[in-house]
Design a protein around this motif. Sequence first.
Motif, PDB file in Angstrom:
ATOM      1  N   GLY A  58       0.779  -1.224   0.000  1.00  0.00           N
ATOM      2  CA  GLY A  58       0.000   0.000   0.000  1.00  0.00           C
ATOM      3  C   GLY A  58       0.813   1.278   0.000  1.00  0.00           C
ATOM      4  N   THR A  59       2.034   1.249   0.524  1.00  0.00           N
ATOM      5  CA  THR A  59       2.884   2.437   0.578  1.00  0.00           C
ATOM      6  C   THR A  59       4.322   2.029   0.321  1.00  0.00           C
ATOM      7  OG1 THR A  59       1.430   3.404   2.248  1.00  0.00           O
ATOM      8  CG2 THR A  59       3.580   4.406   2.012  1.00  0.00           C
ATOM      9  N   VAL A  60       5.075   2.893  -0.293  1.00  0.00           N
ATOM     10  CA  VAL A  60       6.480   2.630  -0.562  1.00  0.00           C
ATOM     11  C   VAL A  60       7.259   2.514   0.756  1.00  0.00           C
ATOM     12  CG1 VAL A  60       7.103   5.072  -0.781  1.00  0.00           C
ATOM     13  CG2 VAL A  60       8.426   3.375  -1.979  1.00  0.00           C
ATOM     14  N   ASP A  61       8.268   1.653   0.769  1.00  0.00           N
ATOM     15  CA  ASP A  61       9.146   1.520   1.932  1.00  0.00           C
ATOM     16  C   ASP A  61      10.292   2.522   1.829  1.00  0.00           C
ATOM     17  OD1 ASP A  61       7.589  -0.626   2.738  1.00  0.00           O
ATOM     18  OD2 ASP A  61       9.058  -2.142   2.181  1.00  0.00           O
ATOM     19  N   ILE A  62      10.882   2.862   2.963  1.00  0.00           N
ATOM     20  CA  ILE A  62      12.088   3.678   2.962  1.00  0.00           C
ATOM     21  C   ILE A  62      13.251   2.770   2.575  1.00  0.00           C
ATOM     22  CG2 ILE A  62      13.719   4.928   4.436  1.00  0.00           C
ATOM     23  CD1 ILE A  62      11.336   5.915   6.063  1.00  0.00           C
ATOM     24  N   GLY A  63      14.126   3.254   1.734  1.00  0.00           N
ATOM     25  CA  GLY A  63      15.276   2.487   1.274  1.00  0.00           C
ATOM     26  C   GLY A  63      15.094   2.055  -0.164  1.00  0.00           C
ATOM     27  N   ALA A  64      16.098   1.376  -0.696  1.00  0.00           N
ATOM     28  CA  ALA A  64      16.096   0.996  -2.108  1.00  0.00           C
ATOM     29  C   ALA A  64      15.317  -0.269  -2.403  1.00  0.00           C
ATOM     30  CB  ALA A  64      17.541   0.822  -2.585  1.00  0.00           C
TER      31      ALA A  64
END
Length: 121
Positions: free
Chosen positions: A102-108
């Motif tokens: 549902g939402t982008v994660d922090i990091g690559a």
Amino acid sequence: DYWPSLATARNVLYVHNNIVGDNGPAEQVRLADNVLAEFRSNLVQRCGICGVGSNGNLAAAPQFEDALSLRPAAGSPARNAGFASAWTGTLDYAGSPRVLEGTVDIGAVEYVPPLFANGFE
């Protein structure tokens, strides 16, 4: 406040969804006088100018599944804490979808939930 007057030309550095690690006693991020930075949805362990506590920036250890993949672990504060923008893209560094829960994660790299509840893949 670090904002220029209208008469001053500045460069803008957008720092979104990054992990800035603790690599010693000094501040991790330094900017030249002619650079404005927008820090949003980052995990930082030591950064006096990153706005920890605002714009989704957190002072926390990232908690990776392992050091090689840099994939967030199940209990990582990086999970679903990122900032989605036009620059986020559709795939993460490992080739997985950039948004899985549902939402982008922090990091690559995105956290990939296990297929089975018992972890047997």
